[in-house]
Design an enzyme around this catalytic site. Structure first.
Site, PDB file in Angstrom:
ATOM      1  N   SER A 107       0.839  -1.194   0.000  1.00  0.00           N
ATOM      2  CA  SER A 107       0.000   0.000   0.000  1.00  0.00           C
ATOM      3  C   SER A 107       0.877   1.248   0.000  1.00  0.00           C
ATOM      4  CB  SER A 107      -0.870  -0.051   1.242  1.00  0.00           C
ATOM      5  OG  SER A 107      -1.691   1.074   1.244  1.00  0.00           O
ATOM      6  N   GLY A 108       0.626   2.131  -0.931  1.00  0.00           N
ATOM      7  CA  GLY A 108       1.380   3.378  -1.003  1.00  0.00           C
ATOM      8  C   GLY A 108       2.624   3.285  -1.857  1.00  0.00           C
ATOM      9  N   THR A 112      -1.540   2.492  -7.941  1.00  0.00           N
ATOM     10  CA  THR A 112      -2.646   3.198  -8.581  1.00  0.00           C
ATOM     11  C   THR A 112      -2.112   4.305  -9.488  1.00  0.00           C
ATOM     12  OG1 THR A 112      -3.981   2.684  -6.673  1.00  0.00           O
ATOM     13  CG2 THR A 112      -4.793   4.416  -8.100  1.00  0.00           C
ATOM     14  N   ASN A 157      -1.086   5.295   3.179  1.00  0.00           N
ATOM     15  CA  ASN A 157      -1.279   5.996   1.919  1.00  0.00           C
ATOM     16  C   ASN A 157      -2.481   6.914   2.048  1.00  0.00           C
ATOM     17  OD1 ASN A 157      -1.745   6.752  -0.707  1.00  0.00           O
ATOM     18  ND2 ASN A 157      -1.776   4.680  -1.557  1.00  0.00           N
ATOM     19  N   SER A 160      -5.418   5.491  -0.403  1.00  0.00           N
ATOM     20  CA  SER A 160      -5.247   4.049  -0.510  1.00  0.00           C
ATOM     21  C   SER A 160      -6.504   3.395  -1.132  1.00  0.00           C
ATOM     22  CB  SER A 160      -4.998   3.491   0.881  1.00  0.00           C
ATOM     23  OG  SER A 160      -4.918   2.100   0.807  1.00  0.00           O
ATOM     24  N   SER A 161      -6.275   2.554  -2.128  1.00  0.00           N
ATOM     25  CA  SER A 161      -7.423   1.862  -2.746  1.00  0.00           C
ATOM     26  C   SER A 161      -7.886   0.802  -1.769  1.00  0.00           C
ATOM     27  CB  SER A 161      -7.003   1.194  -4.049  1.00  0.00           C
ATOM     28  OG  SER A 161      -6.085   1.997  -4.729  1.00  0.00           O
ATOM     29  N   GLY A 388      -1.823  -4.281  -2.127  1.00  0.00           N
ATOM     30  CA  GLY A 388      -0.556  -4.975  -1.896  1.00  0.00           C
ATOM     31  C   GLY A 388      -0.569  -5.670  -0.543  1.00  0.00           C
ATOM     32  N   GLU A 390      -0.180  -6.485   3.133  1.00  0.00           N
ATOM     33  CA  GLU A 390      -0.359  -5.557   4.254  1.00  0.00           C
ATOM     34  C   GLU A 390      -0.034  -6.216   5.592  1.00  0.00           C
ATOM     35  OE1 GLU A 390      -3.812  -2.380   2.863  1.00  0.00           O
ATOM     36  OE2 GLU A 390      -4.323  -3.921   4.307  1.00  0.00           O
TER      37      GLU A 390
HETATM   38  N1  LIG Z   1       5.215   7.967 -10.066  1.00  0.00           N
HETATM   39  C1  LIG Z   1       4.878   8.762  -9.065  1.00  0.00           C
HETATM   40  N2  LIG Z   1       5.266  10.056  -9.089  1.00  0.00           N
HETATM   41  C2  LIG Z   1       4.943  10.876  -8.082  1.00  0.00           C
HETATM   42  N3  LIG Z   1       4.257  10.487  -6.994  1.00  0.00           N
HETATM   43  C3  LIG Z   1       3.852   9.222  -6.894  1.00  0.00           C
HETATM   44  C4  LIG Z   1       4.150   8.291  -7.928  1.00  0.00           C
HETATM   45  N4  LIG Z   1       3.619   7.096  -7.556  1.00  0.00           N
HETATM   46  C5  LIG Z   1       3.034   7.307  -6.366  1.00  0.00           C
HETATM   47  N5  LIG Z   1       3.155   8.562  -5.960  1.00  0.00           N
HETATM   48  C6  LIG Z   1       2.665   9.155  -4.706  1.00  0.00           C
HETATM   49  O1  LIG Z   1       2.400   8.102  -3.816  1.00  0.00           O
HETATM   50  C7  LIG Z   1       1.057   8.093  -3.412  1.00  0.00           C
HETATM   51  C8  LIG Z   1       0.549   6.664  -3.268  1.00  0.00           C
HETATM   52  O2  LIG Z   1       0.527   6.060  -4.501  1.00  0.00           O
HETATM   53  P1  LIG Z   1      -0.617   5.028  -4.921  1.00  0.00           P
HETATM   54  O3  LIG Z   1      -0.445   4.790  -6.331  1.00  0.00           O
HETATM   55  O4  LIG Z   1      -1.916   5.497  -4.464  1.00  0.00           O
HETATM   56  O5  LIG Z   1      -0.197   3.773  -4.081  1.00  0.00           O
HETATM   57  P2  LIG Z   1      -0.857   2.353  -4.073  1.00  0.00           P
HETATM   58  O6  LIG Z   1      -1.936   2.342  -5.088  1.00  0.00           O
HETATM   59  O7  LIG Z   1       0.253   1.421  -4.407  1.00  0.00           O
HETATM   60  O8  LIG Z   1      -1.348   2.157  -2.709  1.00  0.00           O
HETATM   61  C9  LIG Z   1       0.318   8.848  -4.458  1.00  0.00           C
HETATM   62  O9  LIG Z   1      -0.812   9.467  -3.950  1.00  0.00           O
HETATM   63  C10 LIG Z   1       1.350   9.867  -4.912  1.00  0.00           C
HETATM   64  O10 LIG Z   1       1.349  10.976  -4.052  1.00  0.00           O
HETATM   65 MG   LIG Z   2      -3.895   2.042  -4.827  1.00  0.00          MG
END
Ligand SMILES: Nc1ncnc2c1ncn2[C@@H]1O[C@H](COP(=O)(O)OP(=O)(O)O)[C@@H](O)[C@H]1O
Ligand SMILES: [Mg+2]
Length: 1016
Positions: A107-108, A112, A157, A160-161, A388, A390
């Protein structure tokens, strides 16, 4: 990777396979760190992309960047999520195989975000049309909506989804995105009613409260203060600095209309969201053990209005439960605790089902609406963005499901990468060296196996009558799978482990590490029960969304619904099937620190993720033996300048070229292997040495640039010219095909009246007949040949034939001179007399008649003298047969204008005036004997004359013409009777024999044996 080779010294290696010490985790992490510090967040392991969340905006997602990766070979540019997107897209287009991109990580970690970047890449770079624009917009806009309802701030996060998402993007045959479909997995519904400290409920609640217009809030009975709502205060964190709920609200409202929600639908959706908040604020009164009653009537009033239900019925349902026992409905009051959990169950059910409805609604809007029948032919790229792995302080049923899901994905990853690696070795004919890796199937089985797996045991406890509880479930685990190497409980654990485990916990040894799960709530969450009377109230709702979510049929169905864990297990199995049917690409996301901070690289945290993502294993498999592999063509193209034999171009087989090249470079046999289409290089250093050599060589090649430019120009010209030639060839082929087609059609319709279908064919047939006729016209008047005419031309052909004959005859006649005419006239006479009557006539036809057979010197002058002024017309030597004894005597027969004269040397032996010539007789055979009949009363004559000529046809024709006796020539069969004078008669008998013989026979007749001719 070719770019990786050039840039390797600057910032580590762009592909981990180039790490010299590929088994060292420290080297791996050091490489990640080096690159991360330079904002290089992407690195490959072969074709797998490792991505480290930068927690800051990097300028690497612009349109320019997209263009840079579009249609470019994966290895020729630096690693990027766009490269993976483009590679999948191109594989889908060229190999016509569905693709999927699996994004995993905790997560984070940036899953996404990665999936959004991929979607944006397709939206920008794929071909488009008006209709496609709408689809692209909808695909993109589905994200904010789903995130508003399905994402929340957690400790890990801020966005977080809280549900798993698999999205298919469909592309038509032109490669334009034309539709999509989303599958959602296990929404974390418990968040609706409870949040851990520092966490929030789903974004939509805050967005509505912060962003909703005044009169909207009034209508919904809401206040602009999240603190007022029990469901929003549990985490004590209504505001998050990184989130702007108010502006997000605007984004979501706009997205809803782009996707195609009507105003009414939005209204009903928000009614439901507000209802959940009101439900949370329902409070109960009553003693702990006594019956509960509702103390907050305003909430009921709002709820009745917003949900479109009867307030009293709802109130009743929130404080009682109905059970059907033996067909009878029994109603019993609930105590305080029961009533609260019934209320929460309703909230979760309403929210959960509305979320599913939302996904379905989006799917309808994304559905590929093609007018043509081939709509099912769309190719697909699937994007999997799922929770992911957790591990929290306190892990519950949700973490159990999430981590089980990650076990399954890891299993798929292992199977597919190992398998594809093994397949490649096999395809290239290179011996596969087995790689040691941990196969997590044993953990998957522990969770999901029928009867013995944890889910089965949990279900059994849920369904079992009697006093089943979370604790009995834990005991059952201990009894059934207690001995499993990957499971332990407080009771079973050794002393050291026991210290870090609660009594109500069981521990699973996941592939990614140990996780302690607290069994509290497992049974309830798995049962996911909603009292029947609450369901009934929902079924009665006026809200159109709720009527779709709560189906009356459900009330009648007495079968127990499947438990949450089993439903999840089934949906995961389906997901695995979907993923297996596609060609996978992987994005493995890593979170650099827990503080969501840019630039911080937390070694421990990262090492942990590298381990549980199985990246080292992945690298080991990929490197199993060989660090680098490339198609011969690519390799040769890059390094050909390093060997005189291969530079500037290699004409032979590619494999031989590569072999020559590496031998020239001094590769040792253990350093490389040649497969069927690729070269495999074992150590990165070999490759780096080659790369260095290339750098040096490039400088010396600089001078050749001009030469090269000319070469390039020539190639361009050649290409154009080849293009033109190919066009011409294609045009000729097209024309030929047309002609053949017209011909076949014409042939089919050839018997019809002239019509467009057959006119070409008929014209062609006519034309070709006339051309053939022209080449085959008869050469002479006697030539009777004439080509056979097609049906349509029979009449014309006949006319032509006549005309041509007339013309030829006319021409022939014009060419005839007087002598020839005379000749022909005589031949005509001969034909009239002898044709079909005398055997040797045919032989005479081709021989020209002579003017005479004896010239002046051969006739005695005395004879000529005695003939006086009579003109000699013809003279021929003959044999005369005496009347008596038939002795043969040589004589000459002369024809004058008045008489025929028989001459013996100087003596004129007999003269026969034509007037006195009674007739002439010959046989029908091939002999030359003839008789000139003279009147018997003429005393001057000594009787008929029997003569024989070697040119009988000619001689008699001359006689007949001179004497004008054409009709007096008798052609006899068998014998001729003639007079000998004094009334006596002689007989000549004619027979056929082998040769000519004229002699007196015993019967006193003259016997003539005529030779048989071949023609007879
Ligand atoms: N490629 C990226 N560039 C800039 N910031 C990112 C990037 N990937 C993730 N982040 C930052 O990290 C945070 C969490 O990412 P996210 O994709 O929501 O994580 P996950 O879906 O894996 O839980 C996002 O809200 C963003 O602020
Ligand atoms: Mg996500």
């Amino acid at each position: 990777m070719e770019s990786a080779l050039t840039a390797r010294d600057r910032v580590g290696v762009q592909d981990f396979v180039l790490l010299e010490n590929h088994t060292s985790e420290a080297a791996f992490i050091e490489n990640l760190r080096k690159r991360f510090k330079e904002n290089l967040i992407y690195t490959y392991i072969g074709s797998v992309l490792v991505s480290v969340n930068p927690y800051k905006d990097l300028e690497i997602y612009t349109k320019n960047h997209m263009e840079r990766y579009r249609g470019v070979n994966f290895y020729e540019v630096s690693p990027h999520v766009y490269a993976v997107s483009d590679n999948s897209y191109r594989s889908m287009r060229t190999e016509r195989r569905d693709q999927c991109i699996l994004i995993s990580g905790e997560s984070g970690a940036g899953k996404t975000e990665a999936s959004k970047k991929i979607l944006q890449y397709y939206a920008v770079t794929c071909p488009a049309s008006d209709q496609v624009e709408t689809v692209k917009d909808r695909l993109l806009q589905s994200n904010p909506v789903l995130e508003a309802f399905g994402n929340a701030k957690t400790l890990r996060n801020d966005n977080s989804s809280r549900f798993g998402k698999y999205m298919d993007i469909q592309f038509d045959f032109k490669g334009a995105p034309v539709g999509g479909h989303i599958l959602n997995y296990l929404l974390e519904k418990s968040r609706v009613v409870h949040q851990n400290h520092g966490e929030r409920n789903f974004h939509i609640f805050y967005q509505l409260i912060e962003g909703g217009e005044e009169d909207l809030l009034r209508r919904l009975g809401l206040e602009r203060n999240p603190q007022q709502y029990q469901y929003l205060v549990k985490g004590n964190c209504p505001k998050v600095s990184s989130i702007n709920d108010r502006s997000d609200w605007k984004v979501v409202r706009k997205a809803l209309s782009v996707i195609g929600f009507s105003e009414d639908e939005v209204e009903e959706l928000l009614n439901i969201i507000a209802s959940v908040l009101h439900l949370g604020n329902i409070q109960y009164g009553g003693e702990d053990s006594g019956n509960a009653y509702i103390t907050t009537d305003t909430q009921i009033k709002y709820l009745a209005r917003l949900l479109g239900v009867d307030g009293l019925v709802l109130k009743e349902a929130l404080t009682h439960k109905t059970i059907i026992a033996k067909g009878e409905e029994l109603k019993s009051p609930l105590n305080l605790e029961q009533a609260s959990s019934a209320r929460d169950a309703l909230s979760k059910a309403v929210y959960g089902r509305t979320f599913t409805w939302l996904v379905n609604k989006i799917n309808v809007s994304l559905a590929y609406k093609s007018s043509n029948a081939h709509s099912t032919n769309a190719s697909v790229i699937g994007l999997l963005d799922i929770y992911g792995f957790e591990v929290f302080q306190h892990n519950s049923f949700e973490q159990f499901c999430i981590n089980y899901c990650n076990e399954k994905l890891q299993q798929l990853f292992i199977e597919l990468t190992l398998k594809s690696e093994q397949d490649e070795y096999e395809a290239e004919g290179i011996t596969w060296e087995p790689v040691q890796y941990f196969n997590n199937k044993i953990i998957c089985d522990l969770v999901e196996e029928k009867f013995k797996g944890i889910i089965s045991i949990l279900d059994e406890e849920c369904l079992r009558p009697g006093d089943a509880s979370d604790i009995t479930f834990l005991e059952k685990l201990e009894n059934t799978v207690g001995g499993h190497a990957h499971l332990t409980t407080h009771k079973l654990a050794d002393g050291k482990t026991r210290k870090v485990m609660g009594r109500e916990e069981f521990r699973l040894l996941h592939y990614a590490g140990e996780v302690n799960y607290n069994v509290n709530g497992f049974l309830d969450k798995n049962n996911d029960l909603l009292f029947r009377n609450l369901k009934e109230v929902m079924c009665m709702s006026d809200n159109k969304i709720l009527t779709q979510c709560f189906d009356r049929a459900e009330l009648k169905d007495s079968k127990r619904p499947e438990t949450a864990a089993t439903q999840f297990k089934t949906s995961l199995a389906k997901l695995m099937e979907i993923l297996m049917s596609k060609e996978p690409s992987y994005v493995r996301c890593i979170k650099p620190n827990d503080a969501k901070q840019a630039g911080r690289f937390d070694d421990v945290l990262i090492r942990h993720q590298v381990k549980y993502l199985g990246l080292m294993e992945n690298l080991r498999v990929r490197r199993a033996g060989f660090a680098y592999r490339r198609h011969y063509e690519t390799f040769l193209q890059r390094y050909k300048s390093l060997c005189p034999e291969t530079w500037p171009s290699w004409q032979g087989k590619l494999a031989d070229g590569v072999s020559t090249l590496v031998k020239h470079l001094g590769y040792k046999p253990e350093e490389y292997k040649l497969g069927r289409s690729k070269i495999f290089i074992r150590f990165p250093k070999t490759l780096f040495a080659t790369e260095d050599a290339l750098e040096t060589r490039k400088h010396s090649l600089g001078e050749r640039v001009t030469y090269h430019m000319v070469l390039v120009d020539a190639v361009v010209v050649q290409a154009w010219w080849r293009g033109i030639l190919a066009c011409r060839r294609a045009q000729r082929k097209r024309q030929a095909a047309n002609t053949i087609r017209r011909f076949i059609k014409g042939f089919i319709y050839r018997h019809n009246e002239r019509c467009p279908e057959n006119e070409y064919f008929l014209d062609y047939v006519r034309y070709s007949f006339l051309m053939k006729l022209r080449r085959n016209l008869p050469k002479s008047v006697l030539d009777k040949s004439w080509p056979t005419a097609p049906t349509a031309l029979i009449e014309a052909s006949e006319q032509l034939r006549k005309l041509y004959m007339q013309n030829m005859v006319w021409g022939y006649c014009k060419r005839i001179n007087p002598e020839w005419k005379h000749q022909l006239e005589q031949k005509m006479v001969a034909s009239e007399i002898f044709k079909n009557k005398k055997d040797n006539y045919p032989q005479s036809v081709p021989k020209l008649f002579m003017g005479t057979r004896l010239n002046g010197e051969e006739i005695n002058p005395k004879v000529l003298q005695s003939l006086g002024s009579e003109k000699m017309k013809y003279a021929v030597p003959v044999t005369k047969y005496d009347r008596k004894g038939y002795k043969a005597r040589p004589r000459q027969l002369l024809l004058t204008s008045n008489c025929a004269v028989i001459v013996e040397e100087a003596k004129l032996k007999q003269r026969i005036d034509y007037a006195a010539l009674k007739g002439i007789s010959v046989s029908s055979l091939s002999d030359g004997v003839f008789v000139l009949h003279v009147p018997t009363e003429d005393k001057k004559q000594k009787g008929d004359v029997v003569l024989q000529s070697d040119h009988i046809i000619e001689t008699l024709t001359k006689v007949a013409i001179c004497a004008d006796k054409v009709n007096s020539i008798n052609i006899n069969q068998g014998s001729i009777t003639f007079t000998m004078g004094q009334g006596k008669e002689g007989i000549i008998d004619f027979t056929s024999g082998s040769e000519l013989l004229v002699a007196k026979a015993k019967n006193g007749h003259l016997s003539v044996t005529a030779p048989r001719l071949n023609s007879r």
